[in-house]
Design a protein around this motif. Sequence first.
Motif, PDB file in Angstrom:
ATOM      1  N   UNK A  78      -8.769 -23.214  -9.662  1.00  0.00           N
ATOM      2  CA  UNK A  78      -9.925 -23.241  -8.771  1.00  0.00           C
ATOM      3  C   UNK A  78     -11.163 -22.806  -9.553  1.00  0.00           C
ATOM      4  N   UNK A  79     -12.083 -23.712  -9.729  1.00  0.00           N
ATOM      5  CA  UNK A  79     -13.305 -23.456 -10.484  1.00  0.00           C
ATOM      6  C   UNK A  79     -14.405 -23.090  -9.492  1.00  0.00           C
ATOM      7  N   UNK A  80     -14.545 -21.817  -9.246  1.00  0.00           N
ATOM      8  CA  UNK A  80     -15.517 -21.359  -8.261  1.00  0.00           C
ATOM      9  C   UNK A  80     -16.955 -21.476  -8.767  1.00  0.00           C
ATOM     10  N   UNK A  81     -17.120 -21.554 -10.064  1.00  0.00           N
ATOM     11  CA  UNK A  81     -18.456 -21.668 -10.654  1.00  0.00           C
ATOM     12  C   UNK A  81     -18.970 -23.098 -10.634  1.00  0.00           C
ATOM     13  N   UNK A  82     -18.058 -24.061 -10.578  1.00  0.00           N
ATOM     14  CA  UNK A  82     -18.462 -25.459 -10.689  1.00  0.00           C
ATOM     15  C   UNK A  82     -17.707 -26.302  -9.654  1.00  0.00           C
ATOM     16  N   UNK A  83     -18.243 -26.409  -8.444  1.00  0.00           N
ATOM     17  CA  UNK A  83     -17.544 -27.175  -7.406  1.00  0.00           C
ATOM     18  C   UNK A  83     -17.401 -28.658  -7.745  1.00  0.00           C
ATOM     19  N   UNK A  84     -18.295 -29.210  -8.569  1.00  0.00           N
ATOM     20  CA  UNK A  84     -18.163 -30.612  -8.974  1.00  0.00           C
ATOM     21  C   UNK A  84     -16.906 -30.806  -9.818  1.00  0.00           C
ATOM     22  N   UNK A  85     -16.666 -29.874 -10.745  1.00  0.00           N
ATOM     23  CA  UNK A  85     -15.469 -29.976 -11.580  1.00  0.00           C
ATOM     24  C   UNK A  85     -14.218 -29.718 -10.744  1.00  0.00           C
ATOM     25  N   UNK A  86     -14.299 -28.797  -9.790  1.00  0.00           N
ATOM     26  CA  UNK A  86     -13.156 -28.542  -8.903  1.00  0.00           C
ATOM     27  C   UNK A  86     -12.779 -29.826  -8.159  1.00  0.00           C
ATOM     28  N   UNK A  87     -13.758 -30.529  -7.626  1.00  0.00           N
ATOM     29  CA  UNK A  87     -13.487 -31.793  -6.924  1.00  0.00           C
ATOM     30  C   UNK A  87     -12.882 -32.821  -7.870  1.00  0.00           C
ATOM     31  N   UNK A  88     -13.392 -32.888  -9.088  1.00  0.00           N
ATOM     32  CA  UNK A  88     -12.840 -33.816 -10.080  1.00  0.00           C
ATOM     33  C   UNK A  88     -11.391 -33.454 -10.407  1.00  0.00           C
ATOM     34  N   UNK A  89     -11.103 -32.144 -10.541  1.00  0.00           N
ATOM     35  CA  UNK A  89      -9.725 -31.697 -10.787  1.00  0.00           C
ATOM     36  C   UNK A  89      -8.801 -32.148  -9.658  1.00  0.00           C
ATOM     37  N   UNK A  90      -9.259 -31.995  -8.430  1.00  0.00           N
ATOM     38  CA  UNK A  90      -8.437 -32.370  -7.275  1.00  0.00           C
ATOM     39  C   UNK A  90      -8.111 -33.859  -7.324  1.00  0.00           C
ATOM     40  N   UNK A  91      -9.105 -34.688  -7.579  1.00  0.00           N
ATOM     41  CA  UNK A  91      -8.842 -36.125  -7.675  1.00  0.00           C
ATOM     42  C   UNK A  91      -7.948 -36.467  -8.858  1.00  0.00           C
ATOM     43  N   UNK A  92      -8.206 -35.839  -9.990  1.00  0.00           N
ATOM     44  CA  UNK A  92      -7.400 -36.107 -11.185  1.00  0.00           C
ATOM     45  C   UNK A  92      -5.939 -35.775 -10.941  1.00  0.00           C
ATOM     46  N   UNK A  93      -5.684 -34.696 -10.224  1.00  0.00           N
ATOM     47  CA  UNK A  93      -4.305 -34.294  -9.938  1.00  0.00           C
ATOM     48  C   UNK A  93      -3.557 -35.373  -9.145  1.00  0.00           C
ATOM     49  N   UNK A  94      -4.283 -36.163  -8.363  1.00  0.00           N
ATOM     50  CA  UNK A  94      -3.647 -37.238  -7.613  1.00  0.00           C
ATOM     51  C   UNK A  94      -2.999 -38.275  -8.501  1.00  0.00           C
ATOM     52  N   UNK A  95      -3.392 -38.317  -9.760  1.00  0.00           N
ATOM     53  CA  UNK A  95      -2.798 -39.252 -10.717  1.00  0.00           C
ATOM     54  C   UNK A  95      -1.370 -38.842 -11.042  1.00  0.00           C
ATOM     55  N   UNK A  96      -1.106 -37.548 -11.193  1.00  0.00           N
ATOM     56  CA  UNK A  96       0.185 -37.104 -11.716  1.00  0.00           C
ATOM     57  C   UNK A  96       0.954 -36.124 -10.829  1.00  0.00           C
ATOM     58  N   UNK A  97       0.305 -35.515  -9.846  1.00  0.00           N
ATOM     59  CA  UNK A  97       0.989 -34.519  -9.018  1.00  0.00           C
ATOM     60  C   UNK A  97       1.893 -35.213  -8.008  1.00  0.00           C
ATOM     61  N   UNK A  98       3.092 -34.702  -7.851  1.00  0.00           N
ATOM     62  CA  UNK A  98       4.024 -35.320  -6.900  1.00  0.00           C
ATOM     63  C   UNK A  98       4.256 -34.423  -5.711  1.00  0.00           C
TER      64      UNK A  98
END
Length: 98
Positions: A78-98
């Motif tokens: 959880x990147x509390x300093x950078x909500x844009x990167x947090x959102x990008x992390x969440x979407x990126x995880x959809x590629x590989x998280x099961x």
Amino acid sequence: MSVDDPRIVDLDVLLETVHDESTFIDFVDALAADFALEKELEDGKPVPYSAGLLGWENGTIDNFLGASARWGETGVFADKQNPWRRCAHILYAGKWYE
């Protein structure tokens, strides 16, 4: 074609550049291109029971978004300093998280 295709973008590196709306949109666009490239490289014949050639575990929008949401709920990285990167992390995880 091989997975050494020059069109492959290192999404991990690009993710670290996300800091505002513009770079977030660039990341989302690259994520979409990565998905499309995997489909092209597989020539419509995905490998059964494993990730695709570029690591995509979730090949439908509902599975992708569901996995993104589940990963986001974990609070991992959880990147509390950078909500844009947090959102990008969440979407990126959809590629590989099961």
